[in-house]
Motif scaffolding. Structure first.
Motif, mmCIF file in Angstrom:
data_model
loop_
_atom_site.group_PDB
_atom_site.id
_atom_site.type_symbol
_atom_site.label_atom_id
_atom_site.label_comp_id
_atom_site.label_asym_id
_atom_site.label_seq_id
_atom_site.Cartn_x
_atom_site.Cartn_y
_atom_site.Cartn_z
ATOM 1 N N UNK A 178 -0.152 8.943 2.135
ATOM 2 C CA UNK A 178 0.775 8.325 2.899
ATOM 3 C C UNK A 178 1.358 9.368 4.152
ATOM 4 N N UNK A 179 1.712 8.930 5.083
ATOM 5 C CA UNK A 179 1.705 9.731 6.230
ATOM 6 C C UNK A 179 3.680 9.683 5.351
ATOM 7 N N UNK B 222 0.640 -0.946 -0.467
ATOM 8 C CA UNK B 222 -0.151 -0.002 -0.164
ATOM 9 C C UNK B 222 0.854 1.057 0.162
ATOM 10 N N UNK B 223 2.296 1.426 0.211
ATOM 11 C CA UNK B 223 3.043 2.556 0.222
ATOM 12 C C UNK B 223 3.416 2.659 -0.838
ATOM 13 N N UNK C 46 16.207 -12.694 3.971
ATOM 14 C CA UNK C 46 16.114 -11.367 3.218
ATOM 15 C C UNK C 46 17.774 -11.582 2.965
ATOM 16 N N UNK D 214 0.252 3.500 10.532
ATOM 17 C CA UNK D 214 0.720 4.032 9.193
ATOM 18 C C UNK D 214 -0.006 3.436 8.415
ATOM 19 N N UNK D 215 -0.559 2.595 7.943
ATOM 20 C CA UNK D 215 -0.668 1.835 6.953
ATOM 21 C C UNK D 215 -1.372 2.486 6.186
ATOM 22 N N UNK D 216 -1.621 2.285 5.215
ATOM 23 C CA UNK D 216 -2.687 2.605 4.189
ATOM 24 C C UNK D 216 -3.769 2.268 3.956
ATOM 25 N N UNK E 144 12.729 -4.767 1.995
ATOM 26 C CA UNK E 144 14.301 -5.845 1.134
ATOM 27 C C UNK E 144 14.085 -6.715 2.762
ATOM 28 N N UNK F 44 19.735 -6.712 -4.069
ATOM 29 C CA UNK F 44 19.813 -5.745 -2.968
ATOM 30 C C UNK F 44 20.694 -4.990 -3.002
ATOM 31 N N UNK G 201 10.683 -8.927 2.099
ATOM 32 C CA UNK G 201 11.124 -9.794 0.225
ATOM 33 C C UNK G 201 11.801 -11.673 1.105
ATOM 34 N N UNK G 202 11.829 -12.710 1.643
ATOM 35 C CA UNK G 202 12.376 -13.338 2.012
ATOM 36 C C UNK G 202 13.165 -13.917 0.548
ATOM 37 N N UNK G 203 14.659 -14.062 0.558
ATOM 38 C CA UNK G 203 15.137 -15.032 -0.103
ATOM 39 C C UNK G 203 15.394 -16.729 0.342
#
Lengths: 306, 669
Positions: free
Chosen positions: A286-287, A233-234, B600, B150-152, A300, A269, A303-305
Motif C-alpha cells: 500500500x503506498x 484492500x487497505x 455517513x 492507489x488501490x491494491x 467513516x 464514529x 459506510x452509510x448510516x
C-alpha cells in the motif's frame, strides 16, 4: 450522574490543557473497563494524565518505568523469606493498584511486557502456584514512544489488541501552550486537585455503562463498519470480533459520558479512531499516502448510516 | 493541476495491455517495426525498475522522427492502410514512454482500443475476433487499474470488473449488430491498398501463371449444393475464358467478348445443379460457378464465353446462388466468334503447324482431338509444377523440347494445335476439384485448385470441354495436388486419401475449423442489407425500411435498459420500516433546501449542522431528530405514539418548508 462526569472532565481539564477530547476518551475507556495505550513523544503529558486521572477518581496509583532490565518480579511482586515466621511472604508488586502507569512499555523486554499484559487480560496474576486477584477497578495506562525510536521492543499485534483504545495526545495548541507556560507547575496543581468520585461510585458507573441500549439499527451500522474493514484492500486483516465488542463497549461508554442511555452512530464514529487505529495494519504494498487517521476517516465517510 | 505519477503496478499493466494489443500486428507489419516496438517496450520496462530511470525528452523526439521516417521509407506515404497502421503502432509504443500520469495512461488505453480494431483491416477470422475480445477485457481492466491507482485490490478484481462490463454490453452490441440499418459494403471501408495482396485468377494466362497461383493455400470460394454433390470429374468451376494469344500470353481479347450474351447460348440437357457460392474477394469481376452456369441470383452479366461478370470488381466476400448444367449443348458460332476462336499468333512455329496439319489430313474434328490427346499421353510429357523456363517461342519449345509443364502449358499448346487444325478452340481458366467438408456440408475450393482447360467447338454439339491435362496426368482430376515436396522439374505428386486414425482425426478438426470460419463469414462478416432483410422478414418484419429498423432498435435497447433499471430498483432492500421512511422524507425535504444529509452522517450531527446553518429551523428540527433517535436507537415504551408524533411533525414541517420556499428569502441586508 452526568454532572459528576462533567465535573471530572472539568477538573482534569484544569491540569491537562486543551485536550478535552482525549480526556473524554480516556475516561470512556476507564468506564468501559478497558486499558488505555498512549502513543506519543516524551513530554506531552502522558504521566500527568495518568496521575491526575487517579487522583480525581480517588484511586490507588502506581507507576512502573519500563526499562530493558526490568524483570517480571519487578512488576508482579516477589516472595521473601520471613525469618520470624519461618515462611515465605509475598510482597505485592506495583501491579497491585487501581491505576497502573506502565511508562514507555516498549522499552522493556517481551518477557516483562507479557507479565503485565497477562495481568491486564485476567485481572489476576499467577505466581508461585498461587493465583492472586488484582484490585478492582484495575486500569492500565501504558505509554509508548513511537516505534522508530532507538532501543525499543514494539508490542506484537496480539498484545496491542488488549488495549481498548490507543490515543495520541499531541502538542497543545498555541493558546493552551501559552496558558501552560504562564500557569503554575503541574505538580503543584496535581497536589491541589480533589477527588470527585469514590471507587465504589466508579464501579457503579461502570455497571450502568453496560446497560446502555444498542438498537438493531446501530448494530447494523457497526456490522457494516466491520464488514468494510474486512473487505477493504487497505488493511492486511479486517477487524476481529473482539474489536467489534471493543467498539460497542467504547461507544456505550462514550454515549453514557454524554448523558445518553442509547448509542448513536455518532458515538461509534467518535470512538472509532481510538479503538481501531492500533488494530489495523495497512496492507503491504500500500503506498503510504494516507495516515491511519485518514484511513479511518475514509472508512467513516464510506459506510452509510441508514 | 498535475496528476500524481502512476504507480509501477499501473504502468506494468499498461505495458502488458499495450503489448497484447500490438501483438497481432507483428504478423503483417515489417520486421523492423516489430523490433522497434519491442525495443521501446524494453526501454519502458527499464524505466519501471527505478524512479531515476527516465527517458530523456530528446530521445523520445528522435525516436518519433525515426519512426515516422521509417514508415515513409517503407511505404513512401503516411496514409493508407499499411502505412497508417504502422504509424499508429509506432506512435502508440512511443506514447507509452510518456505515460507517467493517469491522463497519458488513459490516452494510451484509448489508442490501444483503436489499435485492436485496426486488426480487422487485415484479418477477420473468428480466432482474431476472440483474441480481440479477450484483449478488450485486459485493456478495460487496465483502465480500471489506472483509475484506482492507489488501490491494491488484486488483479482478478479488475479483470472481473472489465469482464462484467463487456458482458453487460454484449446484448446491446447484438441488438445493434442485428438491427442497425445496414449499408451496402463491407463492415470496414478499406483504403485502396488493402486489396493489394489479393490472389486469384487474373484474367490472363502465360506459362507459370497458374502454377504460381497453385502455391497459395488461400480459399477461393465455398460452394454448397442443395442436391447431390457432383462427381469429381464434373467439378470444373468456370472462370475467365481466354480467346486471344500472342504465342505466350492468353487474354480475354476484344471487348465484345465480354459483352452481354443471350440466354439461348446454352441449351440444358440434364438435371440442373443448384449451388450457393460464397466467393472470397479477388478484385476481379468474374463470378465463379460450376461449369456451366445457367442462371445466377445477383445482378450480373453473361458473356459469350458463358462467364458471369459482376458489375464491379469483387472486393468483398459475396454470396450468390447459381443454377448450372453439367450436360448441355451450345448453339451456332457466329462469324465474329469463329474468327476469335481461330486466332493464331503471327509467329506461330512451323513445327506446331505441321503437326496439326499432319493430324488433320482428312480426319474428322473428333479424330484430330483424339490424336492430340494421344500425343500428350504417349510422348514422354511430364506434369510438373516447376517446368524449365521457356524463351523465344514457348509453345514450340514446350511441345518438342522440354515437354515438362503444368496445366496452362498443356491447355495453351492444345488450343494452338486445334486452331492450327482449323477447329475453333479457347482456353478456360477456373478451378478444378475442391475438398468436400462433411461437417459443414459444403465444398471448399482453394487457390491451389486453380486450373486451365480447353474448349473446342464442334458443329454437332457446340462448345465442348477437353482437358488435355487429364491425358498427361489423369490423377489431377481425381486428387488434389500435394504441394509439400516439390523439387525443381519433378513430377507433381497427388494427395491421396490418407488412412490412419490420427490423420483422419486431424482432417475432422480441419473440417470443423473451416466450418466455423464459413459460418462466421456467412453470419457475421457477410451480414449486409440482404441478410438483414431476410432475417427481419423471418421475424415478421416485411419490407423493413430504415425508419422501422431504427424504431425497433431504439425499442429493444429501451426495453433492455428498462429491464436493468427495474432489476436494480427491485433488488434494493425494501424499506418497510415506517420510521426510516418518515426520516427519509424529512431528509429529502431538507436536502431540497440545500442541506443534504451526507450518507455517513448520524442524525444528531445532521440536526446540529442544520441548526448551525439555519438557526431559525432549530425549533422544528431538534424535536424531530429527538423523536427519531428515540424510535430508532432507543427502546421507547410507546413506539406507535411516538411514530404518529414524528409523522405529524414531519408533515407539518415539510408543509411549512414548502410555503417558505415559494417566495425566495430576501437577503437580510
Amino acid at each position: 450522574m452526568t454532572a459528576i462526569l462533567d465535573e471530572i472532565i472539568d477538573r482534569l481539564g484544569r491540569i491537562i490543557l486543551g485536550k478535552q477530547h482525549q480526556l473524554r476518551l480516556a475516561l470512556a475507556c476507564l468506564l468501559a473497563r478497558g486499558h488505555l495505550l498512549i502513543e506519543d513523544l516524551p513530554g506531552v503529558g502522558k504521566t500527568t494524565l495518568a496521575h491526575s486521572l487517579a487522583t480525581v477518581l480517588d484511586l490507588h496509583y502506581q507507576r512502573i518505568q519500563f526499562t530493558s532490565d526490568l524483570l517480571p518480579a519487578d512488576i508482579l511482586g516477589v516472595s521473601i523469606y520471613d525469618r520470624e515466621t519461618g515462611s515465605f511472604h509475598f510482597h505485592n508488586g506495583p501491579v497491585f493498584s487501581n491505576i497502573v502507569l506502565a511508562d514507555e512499555i516498549n522499552r522493556a523486554t517481551p518477557k516483562a511486557q507479557s507479565a503485565l499484559l497477562e495481568a491486564m487480560e485476567e485481572h489476576q496474576i499467577s505466581i508461585e502456584g498461587e493465583t492472586r486477584a488484582l484490585p478492582e477497578p484495575f486500569f492500565v495506562i501504558a505509554t509508548q514512544n513511537p516505534a522508530h525510536q532507538v532501543g525499543t521492543f514494539p508490542l506484537p499485534e496480539s498484545q496491542l489488541d488488549r488495549f481498548l483504545m490507543s490515543i495520541e495526545l499531541g502538542y497543545p495548541d498555541a493558546a493552551a501552550e501559552r496558558l501552560l507556560l504562564q500557569g503554575q507547575d503541574r505538580r503543584t496543581l496535581l497536589a491541589e486537585i480533589e477527588p470527585a468520585l469514590s471507587a465504589a461510585e466508579l464501579r457503579e458507573l461502570q455497571a450502568q455503562v453496560d446497560d446502555v441500549h444498542a438498537a438493531d439499527a446501530l448494530l447494523d451500522y457497526l456490522q457494516a463498519l466491520l464488514d468494510y474493514s474486512r473487505h477493504s484492500p487497505h488493511y492486511r486483516h479486517g477487524l476481529s470480533p473482539r474489536a467489534g465488542l471493543a467498539l460497542l463497549r467504547s461507544a456505550k461508554a462514550w454515549a453514557f459520558l454524554h448523558g445518553r442511555r442509547m448509542v448513536l452512530p455518532e458515538d461509534l464514529q467518535a470512538v472509532l479512531p481510538a479503538v481501531i487505529s492500533h488494530r489495523l495494519q495497512p496492507a503491504s504494498g500500500q503506498p503510504e499516502i494516507l495516515s491511519t487517521g485518514e484511513h479511518i476517516h475514509r472508512m467513516i465517510e464510506t459506510v452509510p448510516v441508514t | 493541476m498535475t496528476d500524481p505519477s502512476l504507480t509501477v503496478r499501473s504502468r506494468s499493466w499498461l505495458l502488458v495491455s499495450t503489448g497484447l494489443a500490438l501483438l497481432p500486428h507483428a504478423w503483417h507489419l515489417p520486421v523492423w517495426v516489430t523490433v522497434f516496438v519491442v525495443g521501446i517496450g524494453l526501454l519502458y520496462r527499464y524505466t519501471l525498475q527505478a524512479p531515476q530511470h527516465t527517458v530523456p525528452r530528446f530521445l523520445v523526439l528522435a525516436l518519433t522522427l525515426a519512426g515516422a521516417a521509417g514508415v515513409l521509407w517503407q511505404y513512401g506515404t503516411l496514409l493508407g492502410r499499411n502505412a497508417g497502421v504502422t504509424l499508429l503502432v509506432i506512435m502508440l509504443s512511443l506514447k507509452l514512454l510518456e505515460a507517467q500520469r493517469p491522463r497519458d495512461a488513459r490516452l494510451v488505453i484509448f489508442t490501444s482500443y483503436f489499435v485492436v480494431i485496426t486488426n480487422f483491416l487485415f484479418t477477420e477470422t473468428p480466432l482474431i475476433a476472440l483474441y480481440m475480445f479477450a484483449i478488450t477485457i485486459v485493456i478495460t481492466a487496465t483502465l480500471s487499474v489506472v483509475t484506482h491507482d492507489s488501490d491494491i485490490r488484486p488483479a482478478h478484481n479488475h479483470l472481473r470488473l472489465a469482464g462484467t462490463l463487456l458482458l453487460q454490453a454484449l446484448p446491446v452490441m447484438l441488438v445493434l449488430f442485428i438491427f442497425f440499418p445496414r449499408i451496402i459494403g463491407p463492415i470496414w471501408g478499406l483504403p485502396k491498398d488493402a486489396h493489394a495482396g489479393v490472389t486469384g485468377l487474373s484474367g490472363s494466362m502465360s506459362p507459370g501463371a497458374i502454377s504460381r497461383l497453385v502455391e497459395s493455400g488461400a480459399t477461393a470460394f465455398r460452394a454448397s449444393f442443395s442436391g447431390p454433390v457432383p462427381a469429381p470429374e464434373q467439378r470444373y468451376w468456370r472462370g475467365p475464358v481466354l480467346w486471344k494469344t500472342d504465342g505466350r500470353t492468353w487474354t480475354t481479347g476484344a471487348f465484345v467478348l465480354l459483352a452481354p450474351a443471350s440466354k439461348a447460348l446454352l441449351q440444358p440437357q440434364g438435371d440442373p445443379v443448384q449451388q450457393e457460392i460464397t466467393l472470397e474477394s479477388h478484385n476481379k469481376r468474374w463470378l465463379l460457378a460450376l461449369d456451366r452456369p445457367y442462371a445466377i441470383s445477383i445482378p450480373a452479366t453473361r458473356t459469350v464465353g458463358s462467364e458471369w461478370l459482376a458489375p464491379k470488381a469483387v472486393r468483398e466476400r459475396i454470396r450468390y446462388a447459381v443454377t448450372s448444367y453439367t450436360d448441355y449443348r451450345t448453339g451456332d458460332l457466329n462469324p465474329v466468334l469463329r474468327k476469335a476462336a481461330l486466332q493464331l499468333p503471327e509467329n506461330l512455329s512451323e513445327r506446331l503447324r505441321e503437326l496439326a496439319q499432319h493430324w488433320r489430313h482428312n480426319a474428322s474434328d473428333r479424330a484430330v482431338i483424339r490424336k492430340a490427346l494421344e500425343y500428350f499421353h504417349n510422348e514422354p510429357f511430364i506434369y510438373t509444377l516447376t517446368p524449365p523456363p521457356l524463351d523465344e517461342d514457348p509453345m514450340d519449345e514446350f511441345l518438342f523440347e522440354t515437354r515438362r509443364g503444368f496445366c496452362e502449358h498443356y491447355t495453351a499448346a492444345f488450343v494452338l494445335l486445334m486452331r492450327s487444325a482449323g477447329i475453333p478452340a479457347r482456353v478456360v481458366t477456373g478451378y478444378q476439384g475442391g475438398e468436400y467438408n462433411p461437417v459443414g456440408e459444403y465444398m471448399l475450393v482453394r487457390q491451389s485448385d486453380a486450373h486451365a482447360w480447353a474448349e473446342v467447338w464442334l458443329p454437332d454439339t457446340g462448345w465442348e470441354r477437353v482437358d488435355p491435362t487429364a491425358a498427361v496426368a489423369p490423377e489431377r482430376i481425381e486428387h488434389a495436388l500435394d504441394l509439400s515436396a516439390q523439387d525443381s522439374g519433378a513430377p507433381v505428386r497427388f494427395r491421396l486419401i490418407e488412412g490412419g486414425l490420427l490423420s483422419s482425426g486431424l482432417r475432422g478438426l480441419r473440417y470443423a475449423l473451416d466450418t466455423l470460419n464459413n459460418s462466421w463469414n456467412q453470419w457475421v462478416l457477410s451480414y449486409g442489407p440482404g441478410r438483414q432483410r431476410e432475417l427481419l422478414a423471418a421475424l415478421g418484419m416485411q419490407q423493413a425500411n430504415w425508419k422501422a429498423m431504427v424504431l425497433v432498435l431504439a425499442g429493444l435497447i429501451s426495453v433492455f435498459l428498462l429491464g436493468i433499471a427495474a432489476w436494480m430498483f427491485l433488488r434494493k432492500p425494501h424499506r418497510s420500516d415506517p420510521v426510516v421512511q418518515v426520516w427519509n422524507t424529512y431528509c429529502r425535504r431538507l436536502g431540497q433546501l440545500g442541506m443534504q444529509r451526507k450518507p455517513w452522517e448520524g442524525p444528531r450531527d445532521y440536526s446540529r449542522r442544520v441548526a448551525a446553518y439555519r438557526p431559525e429551523l432549530a425549533s422544528q428540527v431538534n424535536p424531530i431528530t429527538d423523536i427519531y433517535i428515540r424510535l430508532r436507537y432507543d427502546n421507547p415504551e410507546n413506539p406507535t405514539g411516538l411514530l404518529t408524533q414524528l409523522q405529524r411533525r414531519v408533515r407539518q414541517y415539510t408543509g411549512r418548508a414548502k410555503r417558505k420556499r415559494t417566495p425566495p428569502d430576501k437577503p437580510a441586508d
